[in-house]
Design a protein around this motif. Structure first.
Motif, PDB file in Angstrom:
ATOM      1  N   UNK A 278       0.806  -1.201   0.000  1.00 25.99           N
ATOM      2  CA  UNK A 278       0.000   0.000   0.000  1.00 25.99           C
ATOM      3  C   UNK A 278       0.843   1.257   0.000  1.00 25.99           C
ATOM      4  N   UNK A 279       0.172   2.392  -0.066  1.00 31.60           N
ATOM      5  CA  UNK A 279       0.827   3.686  -0.012  1.00 31.60           C
ATOM      6  C   UNK A 279       0.569   4.326   1.340  1.00 31.60           C
ATOM      7  N   UNK A 280       1.439   5.229   1.752  1.00 27.88           N
ATOM      8  CA  UNK A 280       1.241   5.951   2.995  1.00 27.88           C
ATOM      9  C   UNK A 280       1.205   5.040   4.205  1.00 27.88           C
ATOM     10  N   UNK A 281       0.145   5.136   4.989  1.00 28.57           N
ATOM     11  CA  UNK A 281       0.032   4.348   6.226  1.00 28.57           C
ATOM     12  C   UNK A 281       0.009   2.850   5.962  1.00 28.57           C
ATOM     13  N   UNK A 282      -0.341   2.453   4.731  1.00 31.53           N
ATOM     14  CA  UNK A 282      -0.401   1.027   4.380  1.00 31.53           C
ATOM     15  C   UNK A 282       0.887   0.526   3.722  1.00 31.53           C
ATOM     16  N   UNK A 283       1.956   1.300   3.815  1.00 33.54           N
ATOM     17  CA  UNK A 283       3.177   0.977   3.074  1.00 33.54           C
ATOM     18  C   UNK A 283       3.810  -0.344   3.483  1.00 33.54           C
ATOM     19  N   UNK A 284       3.531  -0.839   4.665  1.00 36.15           N
ATOM     20  CA  UNK A 284       4.096  -2.114   5.105  1.00 36.15           C
ATOM     21  C   UNK A 284       3.122  -3.272   4.929  1.00 36.15           C
ATOM     22  N   UNK A 285       1.979  -2.997   4.339  1.00 34.90           N
ATOM     23  CA  UNK A 285       0.943  -4.017   4.186  1.00 34.90           C
ATOM     24  C   UNK A 285       0.769  -4.367   2.718  1.00 34.90           C
ATOM     25  N   UNK A 286       0.670  -5.641   2.423  1.00 32.89           N
ATOM     26  CA  UNK A 286       0.476  -6.042   1.040  1.00 32.89           C
ATOM     27  C   UNK A 286      -0.926  -5.687   0.582  1.00 32.89           C
ATOM     28  N   UNK A 287      -0.978  -4.957  -0.523  1.00 31.28           N
ATOM     29  CA  UNK A 287      -2.239  -4.555  -1.143  1.00 31.28           C
ATOM     30  C   UNK A 287      -2.089  -4.774  -2.649  1.00 31.28           C
ATOM     31  N   UNK A 288      -2.416  -5.964  -3.150  1.00 30.55           N
ATOM     32  CA  UNK A 288      -2.041  -6.338  -4.519  1.00 30.55           C
ATOM     33  C   UNK A 288      -2.643  -5.485  -5.626  1.00 30.55           C
ATOM     34  N   UNK A 289      -3.727  -4.768  -5.351  1.00 31.25           N
ATOM     35  CA  UNK A 289      -4.329  -3.932  -6.394  1.00 31.25           C
ATOM     36  C   UNK A 289      -3.895  -2.471  -6.300  1.00 31.25           C
ATOM     37  N   UNK A 290      -3.063  -2.138  -5.321  1.00 33.92           N
ATOM     38  CA  UNK A 290      -2.726  -0.727  -5.087  1.00 33.92           C
ATOM     39  C   UNK A 290      -2.134  -0.059  -6.313  1.00 33.92           C
ATOM     40  N   UNK A 323      -7.474 -13.256  -4.128  1.00 34.97           N
ATOM     41  CA  UNK A 323      -6.135 -12.968  -4.646  1.00 34.97           C
ATOM     42  C   UNK A 323      -5.356 -14.238  -4.935  1.00 34.97           C
ATOM     43  N   UNK A 324      -5.693 -15.332  -4.282  1.00 34.04           N
ATOM     44  CA  UNK A 324      -4.989 -16.593  -4.530  1.00 34.04           C
ATOM     45  C   UNK A 324      -5.204 -17.103  -5.948  1.00 34.04           C
ATOM     46  N   UNK A 325      -6.271 -16.652  -6.595  1.00 37.87           N
ATOM     47  CA  UNK A 325      -6.508 -17.050  -7.988  1.00 37.87           C
ATOM     48  C   UNK A 325      -6.432 -15.837  -8.921  1.00 37.87           C
ATOM     49  N   UNK A 326      -5.778 -14.767  -8.439  1.00 35.74           N
ATOM     50  CA  UNK A 326      -5.536 -13.608  -9.286  1.00 35.74           C
ATOM     51  C   UNK A 326      -6.692 -12.639  -9.404  1.00 35.74           C
ATOM     52  N   UNK A 327      -7.684 -12.736  -8.537  1.00 37.64           N
ATOM     53  CA  UNK A 327      -8.818 -11.795  -8.569  1.00 37.64           C
ATOM     54  C   UNK A 327      -8.536 -10.651  -7.602  1.00 37.64           C
ATOM     55  N   UNK A 328      -8.420  -9.428  -8.141  1.00 40.63           N
ATOM     56  CA  UNK A 328      -8.061  -8.271  -7.339  1.00 40.63           C
ATOM     57  C   UNK A 328      -9.164  -7.219  -7.397  1.00 40.63           C
ATOM     58  N   UNK A 329      -9.187  -6.347  -6.394  1.00 44.25           N
ATOM     59  CA  UNK A 329     -10.208  -5.295  -6.319  1.00 44.25           C
ATOM     60  C   UNK A 329      -9.757  -4.084  -7.127  1.00 44.25           C
ATOM     61  N   UNK A 330      -9.884  -4.204  -8.433  1.00 46.78           N
ATOM     62  CA  UNK A 330      -9.421  -3.161  -9.353  1.00 46.78           C
ATOM     63  C   UNK A 330     -10.566  -2.187  -9.657  1.00 46.78           C
ATOM     64  N   UNK A 331     -10.235  -0.907  -9.695  1.00 45.25           N
ATOM     65  CA  UNK A 331     -11.243   0.117  -9.985  1.00 45.25           C
ATOM     66  C   UNK A 331     -11.425   0.244 -11.505  1.00 45.25           C
ATOM     67  N   UNK A 332     -11.970  -0.794 -12.094  1.00 45.22           N
ATOM     68  CA  UNK A 332     -12.129  -0.791 -13.541  1.00 45.22           C
ATOM     69  C   UNK A 332     -13.046   0.349 -14.005  1.00 45.22           C
ATOM     70  N   UNK A 333     -14.004   0.699 -13.165  1.00 46.07           N
ATOM     71  CA  UNK A 333     -14.893   1.801 -13.520  1.00 46.07           C
ATOM     72  C   UNK A 333     -14.147   3.102 -13.704  1.00 46.07           C
TER      73      UNK A 333
END
Length: 409
Positions: A278-290, A323-333
């Protein structure tokens, strides 16, 4: 027959240098080899004495245990070598040639290869389109972090350097042609980078730095490279990049400081992939769609995004089931609303490598300097993996036969 040693994956966080079989012109059974490939006769192949072979961030995904790679897999898909033997079906490549090996293994015969889509060849991997050396689910072709390696379809795949002496003077730069330089270039081309354009590159690892080098080569007016690690940002700054420290938060404010108040760029490249944090406060946390969401956010409407960063269909170490099967929370909209263009997938190396070779040989692309290429002997490969995993701002180049001479550091 010469002895052969290679870098072998032995489980999460563990690689060893071990003896393996010397290559033959038949694909044999072994870790990761698709059963349908066993026994394949390879009269079209060449055997190479490996001159240089690089550690790639994609290798690290396997070594961290983030894929289904089997133990015992010989690693390495970035290969530069000297031809020492050719099969009876090889017509143009000759013993003694110094060559670059595209990481994509391609047959040159299928529909996709004939269309230039060598990253998704239909004939070399029974599991799915696309193949590579020493990589999970890529057909089981033995990796090139070794003393000797077999390269199939040699006349089609191998890029011969036109002058051996001149090539050896630039060998560290030319070693980047197997993967990261074309991959970074592909990311920029597909993002629409051109003269006068502003570019945001997420990730200051070797591919990100190769993309930055490519952006300058393509005429970009300003190249911004984003990362969480100071040492990698320093490396990007060393050759003229503006840097964005995403540990400080949303990159838009820093982009606006560079672009005189404009928070969006013309082109963006994701050189991070699925292990994004992640960015900022989440920089140490994995966020695969960031990163995917960030590059959409910072690219102007009507712009384009190149995505050479790796995304996978199987990630057993992911934090959630999707995420284990590659599905991420992407802002496609968001991407749809901004009419953004996206290009994903393996770089088709042969689309670019000859041109980039010429750029190197004519002193237009100091890619080894820009990615901080660092030569190590084969025995130090496990150490190189560890240092790279800890964020070293280096591109480790393995020298199996001590042929890189004064490039050693």
């Amino acid at each position: 027959m010469p002895a052969n040693r290679a870098v072998i994956y032995r489980g999460p966080g563990h690689v060893e240098v071990e003896s393996i079989d010397y290559p033959t012109f038949e694909l044999k059974d072994g870790p990761g080899v698709n059963p349908a490939n066993v026994g394949r006769q390879l009269g079209h192949a060449a055997i190479l004495k490996v001159v240089a072979t690089n550690i790639c961030g994609s290798d690290q995904h396997m070594v961290r245990g983030r894929t289904t790679a089997p133990e015992g897999l010989a690693l390495g898909h970035e290969i530069t070598g000297e031809v020492v033997e050719v099969g009876p079906g090889v017509e143009f490549i000759q013993v003694g040639d110094l060559v670059s090996v595209p990481f994509n293994i391609a047959c040159g015969r299928c529909r996709n290869c004939k269309e230039g889509k060598t990253g998704v060849c239909l004939n070399v991997n029974p599991d799915r389109p696309g193949s590579a050396y020493g990589y999970v689910d890529m057909g089981g072709w033995v990796g090139g972090q070794a003393e000797y390696v077999l390269t199939p379809y040699a006349d089609w795949n191998l890029l011969k350097f036109p002058d051996r002496d001149r090539a050896m003077e630039k060998i560290l730069d030319l070693a980047m042609l197997a993967d990261i330089f074309p991959t970074g270039f592909h990311g920029c081309v597909t993002a629409g980078v051109g003269p006068g354009k502003s570019v945001y590159i997420a990730g200051a690892g070797p591919v990100g730095l190769a993309a930055a080098t490519s952006a300058f080569l393509l005429g970009a007016s300003v190249v911004m490279v984003a990362d969480l690690q100071k040492e990698r940002l320093d490396q990007a700054r060393s050759f003229g990049c503006e840097t964005i420290d995403v540990s400080m938060g949303d990159p838009k404010e820093q982009i606006a400081q560079v672009l005189s108040g404009e928070p969006e760029v013309d082109c963006a490249v994701d050189a991070v992939g699925f292990e994004a944090r992640g960015h900022g406060a989440d920089a140490q946390t994995e966020r695969p769609a960031t990163v995917l969401n960030a590059v959409m956010d910072v690219t102007r409407a009507g712009g384009a995004v190149g995505i050479p960063g790796l995304y996978v269909t199987g990630d057993p170490g992911a934090g959630d089931e999707a995420a284990k099967v590659g599905s991420l929370s992407i802002r496609l909209g968001l991407g749809w609303a901004k009419s953004l263009s996206f290009t994903t997938g393996q770089c088709p190396v042969m689309r670019y490598n000859n041109y980039l070779m010429e750029a190197i040989l004519h002193d237009r692309a100091p890619i080894a300097r820009n990615v901080n290429a660092t030569v190590i002997p084969l025995d130090r490969a496990p150490e190189g993996y560890t240092e790279f995993d800890h964020g070293a701002a280096r591109k480790y180049v393995i020298d199996p036969h001590g042929m890189l001479g004064s490039a050693m550091s």
